[in-house]
Design an enzyme around this catalytic site. Structure first.
Site, PDB file in Angstrom:
ATOM      1  CD  GLN A 125     -16.733  16.173   7.471  1.00 33.10           C
ATOM      2  OE1 GLN A 125     -15.701  16.076   8.407  1.00 33.10           O
ATOM      3  NE2 GLN A 125     -16.597  16.324   6.244  1.00 33.10           N
ATOM      4  N   GLY A 126     -21.359  15.006   9.497  1.00 32.70           N
ATOM      5  CA  GLY A 126     -21.893  13.654   9.404  1.00 32.70           C
ATOM      6  C   GLY A 126     -21.896  13.281   8.004  1.00 32.70           C
ATOM      7  CB  SER A 160     -14.536  14.844  14.768  1.00 33.68           C
ATOM      8  OG  SER A 160     -13.667  13.552  14.055  1.00 33.68           O
ATOM      9  CD  GLU A 243     -12.450  17.103   5.638  1.00 29.03           C
ATOM     10  OE1 GLU A 243     -13.279  16.777   4.730  1.00 29.03           O
ATOM     11  OE2 GLU A 243     -12.582  16.340   6.788  1.00 29.03           O
TER      12      GLU A 243
HETATM   13  C1  LIG Z   1      -9.617  10.906  13.372  1.00 32.98           C
HETATM   14  C2  LIG Z   1     -10.726  10.726  12.349  1.00 32.98           C
HETATM   15  C3  LIG Z   1     -11.837  11.714  12.301  1.00 32.98           C
HETATM   16  C4  LIG Z   1     -12.865  11.445  11.500  1.00 32.98           C
HETATM   17  N1  LIG Z   1     -14.028  12.382  11.596  1.00 32.98           N
HETATM   18  C5  LIG Z   1     -15.064  12.222  11.004  1.00 32.98           C
HETATM   19  C6  LIG Z   1     -16.064  13.112  10.853  1.00 32.98           C
HETATM   20  O1  LIG Z   1     -15.941  14.042  11.554  1.00 32.98           O
HETATM   21  N2  LIG Z   1     -17.364  12.884  10.041  1.00 32.98           N
HETATM   22  C7  LIG Z   1     -17.442  12.046   9.238  1.00 32.98           C
HETATM   23  O2  LIG Z   1     -18.197  11.709   8.569  1.00 32.98           O
HETATM   24  N3  LIG Z   1     -16.355  10.845   9.314  1.00 32.98           N
HETATM   25  C8  LIG Z   1     -15.138  11.115   9.949  1.00 32.98           C
HETATM   26  N4  LIG Z   1     -14.247  10.154  10.054  1.00 32.98           N
HETATM   27  C9  LIG Z   1     -14.400   9.057   9.103  1.00 32.98           C
HETATM   28  C10 LIG Z   1     -13.466   8.981   7.774  1.00 32.98           C
HETATM   29  O3  LIG Z   1     -13.735   9.941   6.894  1.00 32.98           O
HETATM   30  C11 LIG Z   1     -13.551   7.398   7.124  1.00 32.98           C
HETATM   31  O4  LIG Z   1     -12.722   6.595   8.107  1.00 32.98           O
HETATM   32  C12 LIG Z   1     -12.694   7.569   5.802  1.00 32.98           C
HETATM   33  O5  LIG Z   1     -13.293   8.106   5.063  1.00 32.98           O
HETATM   34  C13 LIG Z   1     -12.372   5.885   5.548  1.00 32.98           C
HETATM   35  O6  LIG Z   1     -13.690   5.190   5.510  1.00 32.98           O
HETATM   36  P1  LIG Z   1     -13.857   3.784   6.307  1.00 32.98           P
HETATM   37  O7  LIG Z   1     -13.331   3.965   7.527  1.00 32.98           O
HETATM   38  O8  LIG Z   1     -15.366   3.353   6.267  1.00 32.98           O
HETATM   39  O9  LIG Z   1     -12.784   2.782   5.723  1.00 32.98           O
HETATM   40  P2  LIG Z   1     -12.899   2.092   4.424  1.00 32.98           P
HETATM   41  O10 LIG Z   1     -13.688   2.968   3.375  1.00 32.98           O
HETATM   42  O11 LIG Z   1     -13.785   0.736   4.574  1.00 32.98           O
HETATM   43  O12 LIG Z   1     -11.444   1.837   3.725  1.00 32.98           O
HETATM   44  C14 LIG Z   1     -10.831   0.756   4.373  1.00 32.98           C
HETATM   45  C15 LIG Z   1      -9.450   0.682   3.745  1.00 32.98           C
HETATM   46  O13 LIG Z   1      -9.708   0.333   2.355  1.00 32.98           O
HETATM   47  C16 LIG Z   1      -9.173   1.452   1.408  1.00 32.98           C
HETATM   48  N5  LIG Z   1      -9.885   1.566   0.253  1.00 32.98           N
HETATM   49  C17 LIG Z   1     -11.301   1.805   0.154  1.00 32.98           C
HETATM   50  N6  LIG Z   1     -11.592   2.042  -1.134  1.00 32.98           N
HETATM   51  C18 LIG Z   1     -10.697   1.961  -1.764  1.00 32.98           C
HETATM   52  C19 LIG Z   1     -10.309   2.266  -3.229  1.00 32.98           C
HETATM   53  N7  LIG Z   1     -11.308   2.428  -4.072  1.00 32.98           N
HETATM   54  N8  LIG Z   1      -9.207   2.338  -3.643  1.00 32.98           N
HETATM   55  C20 LIG Z   1      -8.094   2.285  -2.870  1.00 32.98           C
HETATM   56  N9  LIG Z   1      -8.207   1.795  -1.559  1.00 32.98           N
HETATM   57  C21 LIG Z   1      -9.474   1.876  -0.943  1.00 32.98           C
HETATM   58  C22 LIG Z   1      -9.015   2.589   2.358  1.00 32.98           C
HETATM   59  O14 LIG Z   1      -8.066   3.515   1.871  1.00 32.98           O
HETATM   60  C23 LIG Z   1      -8.783   2.162   3.490  1.00 32.98           C
HETATM   61  O15 LIG Z   1      -7.435   1.839   3.763  1.00 32.98           O
HETATM   62  C24 LIG Z   1     -12.932  10.337  10.577  1.00 32.98           C
HETATM   63  C25 LIG Z   1     -11.866   9.262  10.895  1.00 32.98           C
HETATM   64  C26 LIG Z   1     -11.107   9.597  11.562  1.00 32.98           C
HETATM   65  C27 LIG Z   1      -9.664   8.474  11.629  1.00 32.98           C
END
Ligand SMILES: Cc1cc2nc3c(=O)[nH]c(=O)nc-3n(C[C@H](O)[C@H](O)[C@H](O)COP(=O)(O)OP(=O)(O)OC[C@H]3O[C@@H](n4cnc5c(N)ncnc54)[C@H](O)[C@@H]3O)c2cc1C
Length: 387
Positions: A125-126, A160, A243
């Protein structure tokens, strides 16, 4: 409400149980986040598909059995009971597959679904980018239309299993003038295409569970677009519903963890401090049963033509927090032994708890963080103001 299984469902369960008992590998496969383990899991999925058990709810023409959601849940229970391997192609079969059924053309379904069912093609998933995680509408990677092709530029991250996968389903900005969730398009990208570079990201445990994917003048045919140009957000929300909602995390795995936790408690209850975990163990069991009943309720409603919508966010918070609480209880029961790695000679079956705990920590983050799910619940289910 009739809570009994029908004769047909019982016969289906028996057939699944017999096949799984005969075919599930006797020894657990190596981790699917390693090259060797990935290949072993792919091989298992091929076998599963040969028995037409890969995606029982899909139509027969795509390798399934045309089962309804109740039968799918029964299969999941039997799969967990048999201790069968994790699904290496889960992003394909549980997320992209149902999205393709809803938005794909007949050609796309025929081209992609059978090879997905057999895991001849494993999907990643990208969606996430370095500056577009929770705020997915901030996506900046682009797909520029040139004749019958899209030309891709930019970066995706946290994909992933992309280090070993074959294909990526990506959301890309096709309208350079657009902002936020407008002008995005859902595109299927072969990971071996020229101009696509996959850079593995080693995890804390050294395994390559993730990859970054870079596009540099990568070309894919327009026929790889899923849904209309500019309608990527709508298509992506359907995928996200699968999902967070029913598909990705069926109840059986949590019921199995709750049962393992109860066994661990019985074994450890005389250890120092273990008795303090009694309530957590009982809570884990009740939660996993409640989650199971609620899932059957949702499945029944969907079979009757209902929809799931923003309610999927409630589900996602529930399974991810339950999983974490169960593993925290397991770790607390084990005390300092919880820190033993699986390969340590004194570990016994203890290493599984650490591994499970580490993965459970990610539950409130992937599939959209729980804070974001709470925003969805506040705004769309409770009707609270955005600010
Ligand atoms: C095990 C695992 C597998 C994954 N697999 C994939 C995959 O296959 N493909 C893919 O595309 N992505 C994948 N991801 C990425 C995942 O979708 C992102 O990590 C997730 O969406 C959070 O984005 P970020 O890491 O950029 O954190 P950020 O968006 O920077 O968030 C940081 C913190 O701020 C909080 N926050 C941000 N905005 C708000 C708001 N508006 N209100 C309240 N709180 C907020 C968040 O809840 C979090 O606690 C994976 C992540 C993990 C951990």
């Amino acid at each position: 409400m009739d809570l009994e299984f029908t004769d047909r469902e019982k016969a289906f369960r028996a057939e699944a149980r017999t096949w799984l008992e005969t075919n599930v590998p006797a020894k657990p496969l190596p981790s699917m986040d390693t090259e060797e383990g990935f290949a072993a899991h792919r091989e298992w999925e091929t076998k599963l598909n040969e028995g037409r058990w890969s995606m029982v709810s899909w139509p027969a023409e795509y390798g399934g059995r045309g089962c309804n959601l109740i039968e799918w849940l029964i299969f999941e229970e039997e799969y967990s009971r048999a201790g069968a391997p994790g699904r290496v192609n889960q992003n394909g079969i549980f997320l992209l597959g149902p999205t393709l059924m809803e938005y794909g053309t007949d050609e796309q379904k025929a081209r992609f679904l059978p090879k997905m069912a057999s895991s001849e093609e494993v999907w990643a998933q990208g969606w996430s980018e370095p500056n577009a995680g929770s705020d997915m509408a901030a996506i900046r990677a682009t797909a520029r239309r040139e004749g019958d092709e899209y030309v891709l530029e930019g970066q995706k991250t946290w994909c992933s299993r992309a280090a070993f996968a074959d294909w990526l389903f990506a959301i890309l900005r096709t309208d350079p003038e657009s902002e936020r969730h407008h002008g995005l398009t859902f595109i299927l990208v072969p990971l071996d295409a020229e101009g696509v570079e996959v850079r593995p990201i080693p995890q804390l445990d050294g395994e390559t569970g993730f990859a970054e994917v870079f596009f540099d003048n990568a070309r894919v045919p327009v026929t790889n677009r899923l849904g209309d140009e500019g309608a990527g957000w709508k298509v992506a929300m359907a995928t996200a519903g699968f999902e967070r909602g029913l598909m990705l995390r069926s109840p059986a795995r949590y019921q199995a963890t709750a049962a393992r936790l109860a066994e661990l408690y019985k074994r450890e209850r005389d250890a120092v401090g273990a008795a303090g975990q009694r309530d957590a163990v009982v809570q884990a069991w009740m939660d996993s049963e409640a989650y199971c009943l609620n899932t059957y309720r949702t499945a029944s409603r969907l079979i009757d033509g209902g929809t799931i919508g923003a309610e999927a966010s409630l589900n996602k918070i529930f399974w991810s927090e339950m999983d974490l609480a169960m593993h925290e209880a397991g770790m607390a029961l084990l005390g300092t032994r919880a820190e033993l790695l699986p390969e340590a000679s004194a570990a016994g079956d203890v290493g599984d708890w650490l591994d499970g705990f580490q993965f459970a920590l990610a539950g409130p983050i992937y599939a959209g963080t729980n804070q974001i799910q709470r925003n969805v619940i506040a705004e769309r289910l409770l009707g609270l103001p955005r600010k």
